[in-house]
Design a protein around this motif. Sequence first.
Motif, short mmCIF file in Angstrom:
data_model
loop_
_atom_site.label_atom_id
_atom_site.label_comp_id
_atom_site.label_asym_id
_atom_site.label_seq_id
_atom_site.Cartn_x
_atom_site.Cartn_y
_atom_site.Cartn_z
N ILE A 143 0.84 -1.18 0.00
CA ILE A 143 0.00 0.00 0.00
C ILE A 143 0.89 1.25 0.00
N PHE A 144 0.76 2.07 -1.02
CA PHE A 144 1.47 3.34 -1.06
C PHE A 144 0.57 4.43 -0.50
N LEU A 145 1.07 5.16 0.48
CA LEU A 145 0.30 6.22 1.12
C LEU A 145 0.81 7.58 0.70
N LYS A 146 -0.13 8.49 0.43
CA LYS A 146 0.23 9.89 0.21
C LYS A 146 0.50 10.54 1.56
N SER A 147 1.11 11.73 1.50
CA SER A 147 1.38 12.44 2.75
C SER A 147 0.10 12.86 3.44
N LYS A 148 -1.00 12.97 2.69
CA LYS A 148 -2.30 13.28 3.27
C LYS A 148 -3.32 12.28 2.73
N GLY A 149 -4.34 12.00 3.50
CA GLY A 149 -5.37 11.08 3.07
C GLY A 149 -5.29 9.75 3.80
N VAL A 150 -6.38 8.96 3.67
CA VAL A 150 -6.50 7.69 4.37
C VAL A 150 -6.83 6.60 3.36
N LYS A 151 -6.22 5.43 3.52
CA LYS A 151 -6.54 4.25 2.72
C LYS A 151 -7.38 3.30 3.57
N ILE A 152 -8.50 2.84 2.98
CA ILE A 152 -9.41 1.95 3.69
C ILE A 152 -9.47 0.61 2.95
N MET A 153 -9.34 -0.48 3.69
CA MET A 153 -9.34 -1.82 3.12
C MET A 153 -10.18 -2.76 3.97
N THR A 154 -10.55 -3.88 3.39
CA THR A 154 -11.24 -4.94 4.13
C THR A 154 -10.45 -6.23 3.96
N ILE A 155 -10.59 -7.13 4.91
CA ILE A 155 -10.02 -8.47 4.78
C ILE A 155 -11.14 -9.48 4.89
N GLU A 156 -10.90 -10.66 4.33
CA GLU A 156 -11.93 -11.68 4.29
C GLU A 156 -12.30 -12.13 5.70
N PRO A 157 -13.58 -12.43 5.95
CA PRO A 157 -14.00 -12.90 7.28
C PRO A 157 -13.27 -14.17 7.68
N SER A 158 -13.21 -14.41 8.97
CA SER A 158 -12.52 -15.58 9.49
C SER A 158 -13.48 -16.75 9.64
N THR A 159 -12.99 -17.93 9.27
CA THR A 159 -13.78 -19.16 9.49
C THR A 159 -13.24 -19.94 10.69
N HIS A 160 -12.16 -19.44 11.31
CA HIS A 160 -11.54 -20.13 12.45
C HIS A 160 -11.75 -19.36 13.76
N GLY A 161 -12.48 -18.25 13.71
CA GLY A 161 -12.70 -17.47 14.92
C GLY A 161 -11.69 -16.37 15.13
N PHE A 162 -10.66 -16.29 14.30
CA PHE A 162 -9.67 -15.22 14.44
C PHE A 162 -8.91 -15.07 13.11
N LYS A 163 -8.25 -13.92 12.96
CA LYS A 163 -7.41 -13.64 11.80
C LYS A 163 -6.07 -13.11 12.29
N TRP A 164 -5.02 -13.41 11.52
CA TRP A 164 -3.70 -12.86 11.78
C TRP A 164 -3.39 -11.82 10.71
N LEU A 165 -2.85 -10.68 11.12
CA LEU A 165 -2.52 -9.60 10.19
C LEU A 165 -1.08 -9.15 10.43
N PHE A 166 -0.25 -9.26 9.40
CA PHE A 166 1.13 -8.77 9.42
C PHE A 166 1.15 -7.38 8.79
N VAL A 167 1.67 -6.38 9.52
CA VAL A 167 1.73 -5.00 9.04
C VAL A 167 3.18 -4.54 9.13
N HIS A 168 3.72 -4.04 8.01
CA HIS A 168 5.11 -3.59 7.97
C HIS A 168 5.17 -2.20 7.33
#
Length: 548
Positions: free
Chosen positions: A339-364
């Motif tokens: 995801i490339f971010l501008k100096s101003k503004g917000v990026k909005i995303m969704t991730i697929e629902p979980s079928t195991h009761g939880f999701k793991w998210l790696f953010v770098h």
Amino acid sequence: MEKLLLILSLTVYSTFQNHVGQAFFPLDSNHITDVRRALPVGHRVDGFLSVDKPLRYYFTVSRSQRTVTVRVTPCESPILWTLSVLPTHDYSEQLVSWKHHQQRGPQQIFSFKGNGEESFSSTVTSGAFYFLDFISLESDTNLEVFVWDHADAPPPWPQLPTDPRVDVLSVEENKVELSWRPSLGPAEAELEYCVFVNRRHNFKTLCATELNSKKEPESHHNIQNTKSKKLLNTNTEKSSNKVYSYPKAYKSLKVPGVVDENDNLWSFKTLPGSQRVCVGTSANATIYGLKPRSLYYIDVFAVNPRDGTSMAYTGTFAETKPKHKSQILKVPNDEMVNIFLKSKGVKIMTIEPSTHGFKWLFVHSCLHKVHIQIMVNGQIEVSQSLQGAHNFKLVGNSKHNFIISLKSSKGGPGLVKLFATSTHTHLPFSNLPPDINMSVSKRSCSSATVSWTGSGQGAKYCVYVRHLEQNLDLRLIQKHQNSCLSTSSRSRAEKVVCRQEGSQPLTEEHITDLKPGKAYLIDLYFIGLHNNTIKFPSHVLKTQDWCT
């Protein structure tokens, strides 16, 4: 003895040419300030060429070798380069002919003019000196030189397939899907691929894209993944006037022992809308973040990261489709998204629902702090500023909605890598330490110890050390840190060690063979699944001036 003979030979030539006022073949000797610049055989060398200052290298080939191949890669700006030979067994004859003003200079055996990559092979004259002369035809530029003399082994640069075309599989309003045939190369080297997309023209060399992309912060990143790479929502049409100049410490540098008086930053050129992404060993890629109804030129390069060589496929182009109504980006499972971010503004995303009761998210976050907010079924679960790499565990079932928003900090445009999965072991780094940092201790005049908190078994780490020149601006190193940089652009001579992480919480490596009173740049890398990389903040070390 060999070097003394070369110096004496060149002195005789220079004296003779100054006396008779003729040109020192193939360049004017009065304009060559360093004719004793040794060129190592078997290593890639990066050089800087001023438009008003010709450059000369020389090299010798082992008497046991029968052939030699010279490969020159101009970095966009066209150059004229020639290869000449001076047999040393003619030296005594040349001294006699010099007295009669009939001395001959080195004999030219090859010449090339242009901005494309070119190779030349020749049989070896036993005990001869070979000279490589370079002239820039338009502007200051950079170049790469590789001399290979192993006739019984294939050269270390990639070999293009019989059909080197890049196929455009599909085109949409903001993305292009590409595919190409794998290249060949040395058996022990695993080739990788880089894609460069821009709106001006095709490029013949990979280093030309490096020069053009470094003007803009969005294009500084060389992110590898064996799956398709996603460059999202990049808009560089209105680029800042600020030049983001990265030191040459983050380039594949010259082989130790080859000193370049022009050891300055690489020149920068504006190229709006350019994107470069490296996709590891995959022979396909999907490039996102393109502008609708726009013509893009596309180039693919095969890269041998072990030796730092590359080869360009036949360039192509594609025009994106007209814009349709915008949609919120959906982050797929088990696939890295950039995801490339501008100096101003917000990026909005969704991730697929979980079928195991939880999701793991790696953010770098690669460059600086960004603010992340994660909502699960309308409730804010995470809201914090972060820099570097982090793992988040999100609780929610298949009926819950996961919404992620990213906002750049005041540091300017940035790059964030996202990876969503339902399985903890699928994370690029399943056991990230809370603090991505290292410390240096036990410093002496010739050694030091580097320590850090490990990332657990299964990950790999690499330590690189580079000697710093006195004129290098250390403030640039501290200011411009990209924690997503991989090791593919680093010189093999700078590598200290690469090992698998153990089970111990604290890892140490002892660095030796340092010189007293010298400054060194120490870099540490974590390498996880799919060659995902976390680069630690660089550490500058100065050894003690003397030993007791």
